[in-house]
Design an enzyme around this catalytic site. Structure first.
Site, mmCIF file in Angstrom:
data_model
loop_
_atom_site.group_PDB
_atom_site.id
_atom_site.type_symbol
_atom_site.label_atom_id
_atom_site.label_comp_id
_atom_site.label_asym_id
_atom_site.label_seq_id
_atom_site.Cartn_x
_atom_site.Cartn_y
_atom_site.Cartn_z
ATOM 1 N N ASP A 299 0.829 -1.581 -0.052
ATOM 2 C CA ASP A 299 0.211 0.046 -0.187
ATOM 3 C C ASP A 299 0.950 1.181 0.218
ATOM 4 O O ASP A 299 1.820 1.272 0.069
ATOM 5 C CB ASP A 299 -1.021 -0.259 1.226
ATOM 6 N N GLU A 300 0.504 2.139 -0.356
ATOM 7 C CA GLU A 300 0.801 3.617 -0.616
ATOM 8 C C GLU A 300 2.344 4.042 -0.806
ATOM 9 O O GLU A 300 3.336 3.716 0.572
ATOM 10 C CB GLU A 300 0.836 4.509 0.910
ATOM 11 N N TYR A 372 -12.600 0.348 9.631
ATOM 12 C CA TYR A 372 -11.712 1.284 9.868
ATOM 13 C C TYR A 372 -11.608 1.574 11.365
ATOM 14 O O TYR A 372 -12.458 2.508 11.563
ATOM 15 C CB TYR A 372 -10.589 2.891 9.338
ATOM 16 N N ASP A 374 -9.841 2.494 14.114
ATOM 17 C CA ASP A 374 -9.021 4.106 14.689
ATOM 18 C C ASP A 374 -9.683 5.039 14.164
ATOM 19 O O ASP A 374 -9.577 6.364 14.778
ATOM 20 C CB ASP A 374 -7.468 3.499 14.060
ATOM 21 N N TRP A 414 -6.068 0.109 12.748
ATOM 22 C CA TRP A 414 -4.645 0.895 13.017
ATOM 23 C C TRP A 414 -3.579 1.972 14.445
ATOM 24 O O TRP A 414 -5.205 2.117 15.107
ATOM 25 C CB TRP A 414 -4.230 2.472 12.048
ATOM 26 N N THR A 415 -2.673 1.744 14.784
ATOM 27 C CA THR A 415 -2.668 2.984 16.048
ATOM 28 C C THR A 415 -1.882 4.056 16.279
ATOM 29 O O THR A 415 -1.122 5.047 16.973
ATOM 30 C CB THR A 415 -1.885 1.473 17.018
ATOM 31 N N GLU A 416 -2.102 4.867 14.953
ATOM 32 C CA GLU A 416 -1.035 6.284 15.236
ATOM 33 C C GLU A 416 -1.779 6.559 15.852
ATOM 34 O O GLU A 416 -1.044 7.367 17.150
ATOM 35 C CB GLU A 416 -1.507 7.117 14.107
HETATM 36 C C1 ACM Z 1 -3.848 1.260 4.349
HETATM 37 O O1 ACM Z 1 -4.845 2.060 5.598
HETATM 38 N N1 ACM Z 1 -2.533 2.574 4.156
HETATM 39 C C2 ACM Z 1 -3.965 -0.112 4.199
#
Ligand code: ACM
EC number: 3.2.1.52
Length: 488
Positions: A299-300, A372, A374, A414-416
Protein backbone atom coordinates in the site's frame (compact mmCIF):
# COMPACT_ATOMS: atom_id res chain seq x y z
CA UNK A 1 -28.52 -15.90 30.36
CA UNK A 2 -30.99 -16.64 27.65
CA UNK A 3 -30.30 -17.50 24.05
CA UNK A 4 -31.25 -14.00 22.90
CA UNK A 5 -28.34 -12.54 24.85
CA UNK A 6 -25.81 -14.13 22.48
CA UNK A 7 -23.45 -11.99 20.43
CA UNK A 8 -22.91 -12.59 17.56
CA UNK A 9 -26.51 -13.60 17.07
CA UNK A 10 -26.94 -17.32 16.33
CA UNK A 11 -28.69 -18.61 13.24
CA UNK A 12 -31.39 -20.79 14.81
CA UNK A 13 -32.55 -21.23 18.38
CA UNK A 14 -35.23 -23.40 19.93
CA UNK A 15 -36.24 -22.73 23.52
CA UNK A 16 -37.11 -25.41 26.07
CA UNK A 17 -37.97 -25.16 29.74
CA UNK A 18 -35.54 -26.00 32.50
CA UNK A 19 -31.92 -25.38 33.38
CA UNK A 20 -28.71 -27.39 33.48
CA UNK A 21 -26.99 -26.47 36.75
CA UNK A 22 -23.20 -26.08 36.85
CA UNK A 23 -21.94 -27.47 40.11
CA UNK A 24 -19.35 -29.66 41.79
CA UNK A 25 -20.61 -32.73 39.85
CA UNK A 26 -20.44 -31.12 36.40
CA UNK A 27 -17.93 -32.89 34.17
CA UNK A 28 -16.53 -32.09 30.74
CA UNK A 29 -15.30 -34.29 27.87
CA UNK A 30 -15.00 -35.00 24.18
CA UNK A 31 -12.68 -33.07 21.84
CA UNK A 32 -9.65 -32.62 24.13
CA UNK A 33 -8.47 -29.11 23.17
CA UNK A 34 -11.94 -27.59 23.43
CA UNK A 35 -12.66 -29.42 26.69
CA UNK A 36 -9.35 -28.04 28.01
CA UNK A 37 -10.25 -24.47 26.96
CA UNK A 38 -13.67 -24.75 28.64
CA UNK A 39 -12.26 -26.20 31.86
CA UNK A 40 -9.51 -23.59 32.03
CA UNK A 41 -11.67 -20.51 31.43
CA UNK A 42 -15.04 -21.47 32.86
CA UNK A 43 -13.27 -23.35 35.66
CA UNK A 44 -11.35 -20.20 36.64
CA UNK A 45 -14.49 -18.05 36.65
CA UNK A 46 -16.69 -20.49 38.55
CA UNK A 47 -14.13 -22.14 40.81
CA UNK A 48 -15.57 -25.52 39.81
CA UNK A 49 -13.27 -28.50 39.23
CA UNK A 50 -15.08 -29.54 35.98
CA UNK A 51 -13.38 -32.94 35.91
CA UNK A 52 -12.87 -34.82 32.66
CA UNK A 53 -15.20 -37.78 32.25
CA UNK A 54 -15.95 -40.39 29.61
CA UNK A 55 -19.70 -39.71 29.97
CA UNK A 56 -19.51 -36.02 30.73
CA UNK A 57 -22.18 -33.45 31.55
CA UNK A 58 -20.79 -31.10 28.90
CA UNK A 59 -19.56 -32.93 25.84
CA UNK A 60 -17.85 -31.68 22.68
CA UNK A 61 -18.29 -34.17 19.82
CA UNK A 62 -16.95 -33.82 16.29
CA UNK A 63 -19.16 -34.85 13.37
CA UNK A 64 -17.94 -33.70 9.94
CA UNK A 65 -21.48 -34.03 8.51
CA UNK A 66 -22.76 -31.11 10.60
CA UNK A 67 -22.66 -27.54 9.22
CA UNK A 68 -21.05 -25.48 11.99
CA UNK A 69 -22.27 -26.63 15.37
CA UNK A 70 -25.35 -27.84 17.17
CA UNK A 71 -25.73 -27.32 20.89
CA UNK A 72 -28.42 -29.18 22.77
CA UNK A 73 -28.91 -28.37 26.43
CA UNK A 74 -31.22 -30.48 28.60
CA UNK A 75 -31.55 -30.52 32.42
CA UNK A 76 -28.82 -33.15 32.69
CA UNK A 77 -26.52 -32.64 29.69
CA UNK A 78 -25.10 -30.13 27.23
CA UNK A 79 -24.17 -31.89 24.02
CA UNK A 80 -22.19 -30.08 21.35
CA UNK A 81 -21.92 -31.67 17.91
CA UNK A 82 -19.52 -29.75 15.73
CA UNK A 83 -18.22 -29.99 12.19
CA UNK A 84 -14.62 -29.53 13.33
CA UNK A 85 -12.61 -28.40 16.31
CA UNK A 86 -13.02 -24.70 15.48
CA UNK A 87 -16.81 -25.10 15.40
CA UNK A 88 -16.67 -26.90 18.76
CA UNK A 89 -14.70 -23.95 20.12
CA UNK A 90 -17.42 -21.57 18.88
CA UNK A 91 -19.94 -23.66 20.82
CA UNK A 92 -17.74 -23.44 23.92
CA UNK A 93 -17.72 -19.65 23.56
CA UNK A 94 -21.52 -19.75 23.24
CA UNK A 95 -21.76 -21.83 26.42
CA UNK A 96 -19.73 -19.23 28.33
CA UNK A 97 -22.03 -16.46 27.06
CA UNK A 98 -25.03 -18.47 28.33
CA UNK A 99 -23.63 -18.15 31.85
CA UNK A 100 -23.83 -14.87 33.79
CA UNK A 101 -21.28 -12.14 32.91
CA UNK A 102 -19.15 -13.22 35.87
CA UNK A 103 -18.20 -16.23 33.73
CA UNK A 104 -15.84 -13.73 32.03
CA UNK A 105 -13.85 -13.11 35.20
CA UNK A 106 -10.64 -14.93 36.07
CA UNK A 107 -11.68 -15.90 39.56
CA UNK A 108 -15.02 -16.65 41.23
CA UNK A 109 -16.51 -13.74 43.17
CA UNK A 110 -19.62 -15.26 44.68
CA UNK A 111 -21.07 -18.65 45.54
CA UNK A 112 -24.42 -18.44 43.76
CA UNK A 113 -24.92 -21.43 41.48
CA UNK A 114 -24.69 -20.88 37.74
CA UNK A 115 -26.79 -22.74 35.19
CA UNK A 116 -27.33 -23.06 31.44
CA UNK A 117 -30.79 -22.57 29.85
CA UNK A 118 -32.27 -25.59 28.08
CA UNK A 119 -32.89 -25.62 24.35
CA UNK A 120 -31.14 -26.06 21.03
CA UNK A 121 -28.89 -23.76 19.02
CA UNK A 122 -27.75 -24.43 15.47
CA UNK A 123 -25.17 -22.05 14.18
CA UNK A 124 -22.53 -21.49 11.55
CA UNK A 125 -20.76 -18.39 10.27
CA UNK A 126 -21.74 -16.34 7.24
CA UNK A 127 -18.11 -15.69 6.24
CA UNK A 128 -15.14 -18.01 6.59
CA UNK A 129 -12.61 -15.21 7.19
CA UNK A 130 -13.61 -13.01 10.12
CA UNK A 131 -10.49 -11.01 10.74
CA UNK A 132 -9.14 -8.21 12.82
CA UNK A 133 -5.96 -6.38 11.92
CA UNK A 134 -3.85 -4.88 14.69
CA UNK A 135 -1.14 -2.32 13.92
CA UNK A 136 1.65 -3.10 16.37
CA UNK A 137 4.12 -0.98 14.36
CA UNK A 138 2.90 2.59 14.93
CA UNK A 139 2.57 1.84 18.62
CA UNK A 140 4.05 -1.34 19.98
CA UNK A 141 1.51 -3.60 21.67
CA UNK A 142 3.12 -5.68 24.40
CA UNK A 143 2.84 -9.45 24.07
CA UNK A 144 0.54 -9.77 27.09
CA UNK A 145 -1.88 -7.34 25.42
CA UNK A 146 -1.77 -9.25 22.13
CA UNK A 147 -2.71 -12.43 24.04
CA UNK A 148 -5.61 -10.58 25.67
CA UNK A 149 -6.65 -9.28 22.23
CA UNK A 150 -6.75 -12.92 21.06
CA UNK A 151 -9.11 -13.74 23.97
CA UNK A 152 -11.37 -10.90 22.85
CA UNK A 153 -11.36 -11.94 19.18
CA UNK A 154 -12.23 -15.52 20.15
CA UNK A 155 -15.03 -14.29 22.42
CA UNK A 156 -16.56 -12.69 19.29
CA UNK A 157 -16.02 -15.82 17.14
CA UNK A 158 -13.45 -14.05 14.96
CA UNK A 159 -10.79 -16.31 13.46
CA UNK A 160 -7.94 -14.23 11.99
CA UNK A 161 -5.54 -11.84 13.70
CA UNK A 162 -3.64 -9.85 11.06
CA UNK A 163 -0.51 -8.46 12.74
CA UNK A 164 0.91 -5.38 11.03
CA UNK A 165 4.50 -5.99 12.16
CA UNK A 166 6.49 -3.40 10.21
CA UNK A 167 6.07 0.18 9.12
CA UNK A 168 7.89 3.51 8.81
CA UNK A 169 7.61 4.05 12.57
CA UNK A 170 8.84 0.70 13.84
CA UNK A 171 9.98 -2.85 13.07
CA UNK A 172 8.55 -5.33 15.59
CA UNK A 173 9.84 -8.79 14.68
CA UNK A 174 13.24 -10.10 15.69
CA UNK A 175 15.08 -11.55 12.67
CA UNK A 176 18.26 -13.29 13.93
CA UNK A 177 20.09 -12.84 10.60
CA UNK A 178 19.53 -9.05 10.63
CA UNK A 179 19.86 -7.85 14.24
CA UNK A 180 19.83 -4.14 13.32
CA UNK A 181 16.17 -4.45 12.30
CA UNK A 182 15.29 -4.56 15.99
CA UNK A 183 18.37 -2.94 17.57
CA UNK A 184 17.79 0.20 15.51
CA UNK A 185 14.46 -0.30 13.77
CA UNK A 186 12.28 -1.16 16.77
CA UNK A 187 12.28 2.25 18.45
CA UNK A 188 12.08 5.96 17.73
CA UNK A 189 13.30 8.98 19.64
CA UNK A 190 9.90 10.63 19.93
CA UNK A 191 6.38 10.49 18.50
CA UNK A 192 4.03 12.97 16.94
CA UNK A 193 1.15 13.88 19.24
CA UNK A 194 -2.19 13.96 17.47
CA UNK A 195 -2.54 15.10 13.89
CA UNK A 196 -2.71 18.89 14.02
CA UNK A 197 -1.73 21.18 11.12
CA UNK A 198 1.28 22.27 13.18
CA UNK A 199 3.01 19.03 14.20
CA UNK A 200 3.65 18.50 17.90
CA UNK A 201 5.93 15.90 19.44
CA UNK A 202 6.45 14.27 22.80
CA UNK A 203 9.90 13.73 24.29
CA UNK A 204 9.44 10.05 25.01
CA UNK A 205 11.32 7.27 23.18
CA UNK A 206 8.88 4.61 22.02
CA UNK A 207 9.54 1.05 20.95
CA UNK A 208 9.48 -2.67 21.49
CA UNK A 209 9.58 -5.88 19.51
CA UNK A 210 8.59 -9.51 19.74
CA UNK A 211 11.25 -12.16 20.15
CA UNK A 212 11.00 -15.44 18.30
CA UNK A 213 9.69 -17.06 21.51
CA UNK A 214 7.06 -14.30 21.93
CA UNK A 215 5.78 -14.86 18.41
CA UNK A 216 5.70 -18.64 18.81
CA UNK A 217 3.67 -18.14 21.98
CA UNK A 218 1.25 -15.71 20.29
CA UNK A 219 0.77 -18.11 17.36
CA UNK A 220 0.24 -21.08 19.67
CA UNK A 221 -2.15 -19.22 21.97
CA UNK A 222 -4.12 -18.00 18.96
CA UNK A 223 -4.27 -21.56 17.58
CA UNK A 224 -5.77 -22.76 20.89
CA UNK A 225 -8.50 -20.21 20.18
CA UNK A 226 -8.84 -21.26 16.54
CA UNK A 227 -7.39 -17.99 15.35
CA UNK A 228 -4.83 -17.80 12.54
CA UNK A 229 -2.18 -15.11 12.91
CA UNK A 230 -1.44 -13.56 9.53
CA UNK A 231 1.86 -11.65 9.68
CA UNK A 232 2.37 -8.54 7.56
CA UNK A 233 5.76 -7.34 6.34
CA UNK A 234 4.90 -4.15 4.45
CA UNK A 235 6.92 -3.54 1.23
CA UNK A 236 8.03 -1.60 -0.79
CA UNK A 237 6.54 1.45 0.99
CA UNK A 238 6.04 1.87 4.73
CA UNK A 239 9.63 0.65 5.09
CA UNK A 240 11.49 3.52 6.73
CA UNK A 241 12.25 1.57 9.92
CA UNK A 242 13.96 -1.17 7.89
CA UNK A 243 15.89 1.48 5.91
CA UNK A 244 16.93 3.14 9.19
CA UNK A 245 18.42 -0.20 10.27
CA UNK A 246 20.00 -1.07 6.90
CA UNK A 247 20.39 2.13 4.81
CA UNK A 248 21.45 0.11 1.75
CA UNK A 249 17.81 -1.07 1.48
CA UNK A 250 16.81 2.44 0.44
CA UNK A 251 18.09 5.34 -1.60
CA UNK A 252 19.11 8.75 -0.33
CA UNK A 253 21.37 7.99 2.62
CA UNK A 254 20.83 7.32 6.30
CA UNK A 255 17.52 8.06 7.93
CA UNK A 256 16.01 7.57 11.42
CA UNK A 257 12.95 5.52 12.32
CA UNK A 258 10.12 7.92 11.51
CA UNK A 259 8.61 9.98 14.33
CA UNK A 260 5.65 11.35 12.34
CA UNK A 261 2.33 10.01 11.04
CA UNK A 262 1.44 9.81 7.36
CA UNK A 263 3.17 8.10 4.47
CA UNK A 264 6.95 8.35 4.35
CA UNK A 265 8.65 9.09 1.03
CA UNK A 266 11.50 6.77 1.96
CA UNK A 267 10.71 3.53 0.15
CA UNK A 268 12.77 0.45 -0.67
CA UNK A 269 15.31 0.60 -3.48
CA UNK A 270 14.21 -1.97 -6.09
CA UNK A 271 17.52 -3.83 -6.28
CA UNK A 272 18.37 -7.52 -6.35
CA UNK A 273 20.01 -7.19 -2.93
CA UNK A 274 16.77 -5.78 -1.48
CA UNK A 275 14.87 -8.76 -2.84
CA UNK A 276 17.46 -11.12 -1.32
CA UNK A 277 17.20 -9.37 2.05
CA UNK A 278 13.42 -9.61 2.19
CA UNK A 279 13.48 -13.22 0.98
CA UNK A 280 15.56 -13.99 4.09
CA UNK A 281 13.13 -12.03 6.26
CA UNK A 282 10.16 -13.86 4.72
CA UNK A 283 11.84 -17.25 5.19
CA UNK A 284 12.12 -16.43 8.89
CA UNK A 285 8.52 -15.18 9.00
CA UNK A 286 7.30 -18.39 7.35
CA UNK A 287 9.28 -20.46 9.85
CA UNK A 288 7.41 -18.81 12.74
CA UNK A 289 3.92 -18.34 11.33
CA UNK A 290 2.12 -21.44 9.99
CA UNK A 291 -0.50 -19.13 8.45
CA UNK A 292 -1.47 -20.16 4.92
CA UNK A 293 -1.39 -16.43 4.05
CA UNK A 294 1.50 -13.97 4.45
CA UNK A 295 0.70 -10.27 3.90
CA UNK A 296 3.20 -8.17 1.95
CA UNK A 297 1.47 -4.80 2.27
CA UNK A 298 1.97 -3.09 -1.06
CA UNK A 299 0.00 0.00 0.00
CA UNK A 300 0.86 3.68 -0.36
CA UNK A 301 4.16 3.69 -2.25
CA UNK A 302 5.00 7.30 -3.16
CA UNK A 303 7.11 7.58 -6.29
CA UNK A 304 6.71 3.91 -7.17
CA UNK A 305 8.13 2.72 -10.49
CA UNK A 306 7.49 -0.53 -12.37
CA UNK A 307 10.65 -1.81 -10.69
CA UNK A 308 8.93 -1.48 -7.29
CA UNK A 309 6.01 -3.47 -8.63
CA UNK A 310 8.46 -6.10 -9.90
CA UNK A 311 10.10 -6.26 -6.45
CA UNK A 312 6.73 -6.84 -4.80
CA UNK A 313 5.86 -9.52 -7.31
CA UNK A 314 9.16 -11.34 -6.87
CA UNK A 315 8.64 -11.46 -3.11
CA UNK A 316 5.09 -12.71 -3.64
CA UNK A 317 6.40 -15.45 -5.91
CA UNK A 318 8.98 -16.38 -3.29
CA UNK A 319 6.20 -16.90 -0.73
CA UNK A 320 4.09 -18.82 -3.23
CA UNK A 321 7.04 -21.08 -4.05
CA UNK A 322 6.99 -22.04 -0.37
CA UNK A 323 3.40 -23.23 -0.61
CA UNK A 324 1.80 -20.19 0.99
CA UNK A 325 -0.46 -17.51 -0.41
CA UNK A 326 0.09 -13.77 -0.10
CA UNK A 327 -2.22 -10.87 0.54
CA UNK A 328 -1.78 -7.20 -0.35
CA UNK A 329 -3.75 -3.98 0.12
CA UNK A 330 -5.73 -2.97 -2.96
CA UNK A 331 -3.22 -0.25 -3.96
CA UNK A 332 -0.88 -3.07 -4.98
CA UNK A 333 -3.12 -3.77 -7.98
CA UNK A 334 -1.88 -0.44 -9.41
CA UNK A 335 1.78 -1.38 -8.85
CA UNK A 336 1.89 -4.68 -10.69
CA UNK A 337 -0.33 -7.41 -12.01
CA UNK A 338 -0.79 -9.69 -9.02
CA UNK A 339 -0.25 -13.45 -9.12
CA UNK A 340 -3.48 -15.47 -8.92
CA UNK A 341 -2.57 -16.70 -5.41
CA UNK A 342 -2.63 -13.19 -3.97
CA UNK A 343 -5.62 -12.10 -1.90
CA UNK A 344 -6.61 -8.46 -2.38
CA UNK A 345 -7.41 -6.56 0.82
CA UNK A 346 -9.98 -4.11 -0.47
CA UNK A 347 -9.80 -1.02 1.78
CA UNK A 348 -10.28 2.08 -0.33
CA UNK A 349 -11.43 1.17 -3.72
CA UNK A 350 -14.92 -0.15 -4.35
CA UNK A 351 -13.80 -1.07 -7.87
CA UNK A 352 -11.00 -3.20 -6.47
CA UNK A 353 -13.50 -5.94 -5.69
CA UNK A 354 -14.71 -6.35 -9.26
CA UNK A 355 -11.24 -5.73 -10.73
CA UNK A 356 -9.71 -8.40 -8.51
CA UNK A 357 -12.53 -10.81 -9.25
CA UNK A 358 -12.01 -10.26 -12.99
CA UNK A 359 -8.29 -10.88 -12.59
CA UNK A 360 -9.05 -14.07 -10.65
CA UNK A 361 -7.84 -12.90 -7.24
CA UNK A 362 -9.72 -13.61 -4.04
CA UNK A 363 -10.89 -10.58 -2.08
CA UNK A 364 -11.17 -9.73 1.57
CA UNK A 365 -13.38 -6.75 2.39
CA UNK A 366 -11.65 -4.24 4.69
CA UNK A 367 -13.48 -0.98 3.79
CA UNK A 368 -12.04 2.14 5.35
CA UNK A 369 -15.55 3.64 5.36
CA UNK A 370 -16.90 0.99 7.77
CA UNK A 371 -14.16 -1.20 9.22
CA UNK A 372 -11.32 1.20 10.12
CA UNK A 373 -11.73 1.30 13.87
CA UNK A 374 -9.17 4.07 14.41
CA UNK A 375 -11.57 6.45 12.62
CA UNK A 376 -13.64 8.71 14.85
CA UNK A 377 -16.70 7.24 16.56
CA UNK A 378 -18.71 10.44 16.82
CA UNK A 379 -18.87 14.07 15.72
CA UNK A 380 -19.08 15.28 19.32
CA UNK A 381 -16.54 18.01 20.07
CA UNK A 382 -14.96 15.97 22.86
CA UNK A 383 -14.34 12.80 20.82
CA UNK A 384 -10.67 12.02 21.62
CA UNK A 385 -8.19 12.65 18.76
CA UNK A 386 -10.81 12.45 15.99
CA UNK A 387 -9.25 11.21 12.77
CA UNK A 388 -10.56 9.74 9.54
CA UNK A 389 -14.17 9.33 8.56
CA UNK A 390 -17.10 9.35 10.96
CA UNK A 391 -17.53 5.64 11.71
CA UNK A 392 -20.16 5.12 14.38
CA UNK A 393 -21.15 1.82 15.95
CA UNK A 394 -24.33 1.96 13.85
CA UNK A 395 -22.29 2.54 10.69
CA UNK A 396 -20.18 -0.56 11.32
CA UNK A 397 -23.32 -2.60 11.95
CA UNK A 398 -25.00 -1.30 8.77
CA UNK A 399 -22.30 -2.57 6.42
CA UNK A 400 -23.58 -4.70 3.57
CA UNK A 401 -20.96 -6.47 1.46
CA UNK A 402 -21.29 -5.55 -2.25
CA UNK A 403 -21.03 -9.28 -2.98
CA UNK A 404 -20.95 -12.51 -1.03
CA UNK A 405 -18.24 -13.82 -3.36
CA UNK A 406 -15.43 -12.82 -1.05
CA UNK A 407 -13.29 -14.72 1.43
CA UNK A 408 -14.66 -12.62 4.22
CA UNK A 409 -14.42 -9.41 6.17
CA UNK A 410 -11.73 -7.73 8.25
CA UNK A 411 -11.71 -4.87 10.75
CA UNK A 412 -8.59 -2.69 10.98
CA UNK A 413 -7.13 -1.24 14.19
CA UNK A 414 -4.46 1.28 13.13
CA UNK A 415 -2.62 2.71 16.11
CA UNK A 416 -1.13 6.09 15.18
CA UNK A 417 -3.52 7.68 17.69
CA UNK A 418 -3.84 4.62 19.96
CA UNK A 419 -0.79 4.80 22.19
CA UNK A 420 -1.93 2.48 25.00
CA UNK A 421 -4.04 -0.64 25.58
CA UNK A 422 -6.75 1.63 27.01
CA UNK A 423 -6.88 3.63 23.78
CA UNK A 424 -7.00 0.41 21.73
CA UNK A 425 -9.92 -0.84 23.86
CA UNK A 426 -11.69 2.48 23.41
CA UNK A 427 -11.37 2.42 19.61
CA UNK A 428 -12.03 -1.29 19.16
CA UNK A 429 -15.01 -1.85 21.45
CA UNK A 430 -17.89 -1.99 21.09
CA UNK A 431 -17.48 -1.44 17.34
CA UNK A 432 -15.77 -4.82 16.95
CA UNK A 433 -18.90 -6.42 18.48
CA UNK A 434 -20.93 -4.93 15.61
CA UNK A 435 -18.29 -6.10 13.12
CA UNK A 436 -18.41 -9.62 14.57
CA UNK A 437 -22.16 -9.80 14.07
CA UNK A 438 -21.86 -8.58 10.46
CA UNK A 439 -19.20 -11.22 9.77
CA UNK A 440 -20.99 -14.08 11.53
CA UNK A 441 -24.74 -13.58 11.26
CA UNK A 442 -26.95 -13.44 8.21
CA UNK A 443 -29.82 -11.65 9.90
CA UNK A 444 -29.45 -8.27 11.49
CA UNK A 445 -31.70 -5.99 13.50
CA UNK A 446 -30.04 -2.72 14.60
CA UNK A 447 -32.46 -1.92 17.45
CA UNK A 448 -32.36 -5.44 18.84
CA UNK A 449 -28.54 -5.49 18.51
CA UNK A 450 -28.24 -2.25 20.42
CA UNK A 451 -30.42 -3.59 23.23
CA UNK A 452 -28.56 -6.91 23.38
CA UNK A 453 -25.21 -5.13 23.38
CA UNK A 454 -26.17 -2.70 26.12
CA UNK A 455 -27.95 -5.15 28.42
CA UNK A 456 -26.10 -8.41 27.89
CA UNK A 457 -22.80 -8.01 26.10
CA UNK A 458 -21.23 -4.88 27.59
CA UNK A 459 -21.59 -6.48 31.07
CA UNK A 460 -19.45 -9.34 29.70
CA UNK A 461 -16.81 -6.86 28.52
CA UNK A 462 -16.99 -5.16 31.94
CA UNK A 463 -16.42 -8.48 33.68
CA UNK A 464 -13.54 -9.32 31.36
CA UNK A 465 -12.02 -5.87 31.89
CA UNK A 466 -12.39 -3.96 28.63
CA UNK A 467 -12.17 -0.14 28.59
CA UNK A 468 -14.64 0.27 25.73
CA UNK A 469 -16.28 3.50 24.65
CA UNK A 470 -19.57 3.79 26.57
CA UNK A 471 -22.62 4.02 24.30
CA UNK A 472 -23.38 7.55 25.48
CA UNK A 473 -19.85 8.81 25.01
CA UNK A 474 -16.45 8.78 26.67
CA UNK A 475 -15.71 8.93 30.36
CA UNK A 476 -13.80 12.07 31.40
CA UNK A 477 -10.60 10.07 31.66
CA UNK A 478 -11.00 8.85 28.09
CA UNK A 479 -10.83 12.40 26.68
CA UNK A 480 -7.68 13.89 25.14
CA UNK A 481 -8.21 17.59 25.62
CA UNK A 482 -5.83 19.69 23.55
CA UNK A 483 -4.71 16.86 21.24
CA UNK A 484 -5.81 17.75 17.75
CA UNK A 485 -7.15 15.14 15.36
CA UNK A 486 -7.70 15.37 11.62
CA UNK A 487 -11.27 14.52 10.72
CA UNK A 488 -12.09 13.82 7.12
C1 ACM B 1 -3.85 1.31 4.55
O1 ACM B 1 -4.73 1.84 5.21
N1 ACM B 1 -2.76 1.98 4.20
C2 ACM B 1 -3.94 -0.07 4.13
Amino acid sequence: MSFHSLLPRPRRVEYASGQLPLDIRTSVGGEPSVARWFRRHVGAATGLPLPLAAKPTIEFRIDPHINGHRLEISPDQALVTAQHTAAAHHAAQTLRQLLPPDAFRRAPIHDEPMSLPCGVIEDHPRFGWRGCHLDVARHFVAKREVLRFVDLLAMHKLNVLHLHLTDDQGWRIEVPQYPELTRIGSWRERSMIGRGEVPEFDRQPHGGYYTTEDLLEIVSYAAEHHITVVPEIDVPGHSQAAIAAYPELGTGGPVAVWDSWGVSERILAPRRTTVDFFRDVLDHVMSLFPSPVICLGGDEVPGATPAHGALLRRLMEHVHNHGRRTSAWDDATHLVSLPAETIVLSWQDAQAVSRAAEAGNDVLLCPETHFYLDHRQSDEPDEPVPVGFLNTLENVYAYEPPTERVLGLQAQVWTEQLDSPARIDYATFPRLCAFAEVAWSSERDPAEFHHRLAHHHLPRLDAFGVEYRPLDGPYPWQLRPGVEGRPR
